[in-house]
Design a protein around this motif. Sequence first.
Motif, short mmCIF file in Angstrom:
data_model
loop_
_atom_site.label_atom_id
_atom_site.label_comp_id
_atom_site.label_asym_id
_atom_site.label_seq_id
_atom_site.Cartn_x
_atom_site.Cartn_y
_atom_site.Cartn_z
N MET A 84 2.54 -3.40 2.83
CA MET A 84 1.87 -3.44 4.12
C MET A 84 0.48 -4.05 3.96
O MET A 84 -0.22 -3.79 2.98
N LEU A 85 0.09 -4.88 4.92
CA LEU A 85 -1.24 -5.47 4.94
C LEU A 85 -2.06 -4.80 6.03
O LEU A 85 -1.69 -4.82 7.20
N LEU A 86 -3.17 -4.18 5.64
CA LEU A 86 -4.09 -3.56 6.59
C LEU A 86 -5.27 -4.51 6.80
O LEU A 86 -5.85 -5.00 5.83
N VAL A 87 -5.61 -4.76 8.06
CA VAL A 87 -6.73 -5.63 8.39
C VAL A 87 -7.70 -4.85 9.26
O VAL A 87 -7.35 -4.46 10.38
N ASP A 88 -8.89 -4.61 8.76
CA ASP A 88 -9.91 -3.87 9.49
C ASP A 88 -11.05 -4.81 9.86
O ASP A 88 -11.69 -5.40 8.97
N THR B 27 -1.71 -12.56 -3.88
CA THR B 27 -0.78 -11.60 -4.46
C THR B 27 0.61 -12.23 -4.33
O THR B 27 0.75 -13.36 -3.85
N GLU B 28 1.63 -11.50 -4.72
CA GLU B 28 3.00 -12.03 -4.60
C GLU B 28 3.37 -12.31 -3.15
O GLU B 28 4.19 -13.19 -2.87
N THR B 29 2.78 -11.57 -2.20
CA THR B 29 3.18 -11.70 -0.80
C THR B 29 2.06 -12.17 0.12
O THR B 29 2.30 -12.42 1.29
N LEU B 30 0.85 -12.31 -0.38
CA LEU B 30 -0.29 -12.72 0.44
C LEU B 30 -0.88 -14.01 -0.12
O LEU B 30 -1.18 -14.11 -1.31
N SER B 31 -1.02 -15.00 0.75
CA SER B 31 -1.61 -16.27 0.33
C SER B 31 -2.65 -16.71 1.35
O SER B 31 -2.67 -16.24 2.48
N ALA B 32 -3.52 -17.61 0.92
CA ALA B 32 -4.60 -18.07 1.78
C ALA B 32 -4.70 -19.58 1.74
O ALA B 32 -4.76 -20.18 0.67
N GLY B 33 -4.71 -20.19 2.92
CA GLY B 33 -5.14 -21.56 3.05
C GLY B 33 -6.66 -21.54 3.18
O GLY B 33 -7.21 -20.72 3.91
N VAL B 34 -7.34 -22.42 2.45
CA VAL B 34 -8.80 -22.42 2.41
C VAL B 34 -9.27 -23.80 2.87
O VAL B 34 -8.92 -24.81 2.26
N PHE B 35 -10.08 -23.82 3.94
CA PHE B 35 -10.43 -25.10 4.56
C PHE B 35 -11.93 -25.21 4.79
O PHE B 35 -12.60 -24.24 5.15
N LEU C 194 -4.53 -16.89 6.47
CA LEU C 194 -3.82 -15.95 5.62
C LEU C 194 -2.37 -15.83 6.07
O LEU C 194 -2.08 -15.75 7.27
N SER C 195 -1.47 -15.80 5.11
CA SER C 195 -0.04 -15.68 5.39
C SER C 195 0.51 -14.46 4.68
O SER C 195 0.32 -14.29 3.46
N TYR C 196 1.20 -13.62 5.46
CA TYR C 196 1.77 -12.40 4.88
C TYR C 196 3.02 -12.00 5.65
O TYR C 196 2.96 -11.77 6.87
N ALA C 197 4.15 -11.98 4.98
CA ALA C 197 5.42 -11.50 5.55
C ALA C 197 5.71 -12.14 6.90
O ALA C 197 6.10 -11.47 7.86
#
Length: 287
Positions: free
Chosen positions: A1-5, A149-157, A200-203
């Motif tokens: 699970m990804l928590l975003v605060d 992480t294995e399931t979270l990636s980031a495009g950086v621009f 950010l890309s997740y699931a």
Amino acid sequence: MLLVDFINVGYGDAILLRETETPFAMLVDCGDARIGRSRPYGRRITAADYLRREGIRELDLLVLTHLHLDHAGGLTHLLPGVRVREFWTNYLPPEEMWGHTLPAVPGAPAGARCLMTSMGIYVKALAHLRSQKTEIRLIRTPCDCRRLTETLSAGVFLEDEELRLRQASIWDAVLSGAGSSGDLEALDGFINNTSIRLRLSYAGQEIELPGDVYASCWERHQLPPCTLIKLPHHGHGDALTSRLLEMLRPRYAVISVSDDRTDDCPSKKIIQLLSQFGVECFFTDAV
């Protein structure tokens, strides 16, 4: 699970992302050194206090999108209580300046003075990060995918290479004593558009965290849809356009803004635009 605060730091950004399975924690910006007084029903809190409350003593990644005080000022209180493994930034001053107290710039207007305050906080923070052996990474070029992480990636621009280089030139001059208050005032006028923008890309979910980049600066690209967007520049009138929303089509928007603004922030036209596109909107502070 990804928590975003989206932490309620008043007028400023501080976004905590945690992947519970790994575990992994990253913070995007850290608000201002001062959050101002909240109204009786408000729940403003510094990024440092929020992390402390959540029991977070280590960040895998800290991203500073740009050097405005409402994004970088919170470094003062954050770093003494948190170890940072990796740090991303769009500008690094000469290493011999890290930890130094900076001189005032005579005759500087308010915006320039705030930038110098932010830089003074930043150079001390860099010295602290160096002392704890943080991997410090200068973001110079865009990257479509960084695996976090294995399931979270980031495009950086970075949206404007010319502005990034101009920012570096101005800061280098100011820190060497050759710059002027006029240089800083010019930087204050465009520094938002030097922001690091994250996708950010997740699931199967896509999250846009564009710092304070104005819509005109990144709507030039062909952008895929996203699930959620943190509005750039706290919902000011330059934050969004119909063209940008046509491409992004977010289901949700978050506006990080204080409830005591008197300068049409968040902008009524931006709120109306979000409503026209059926975007559900949330605010970090009551408005």
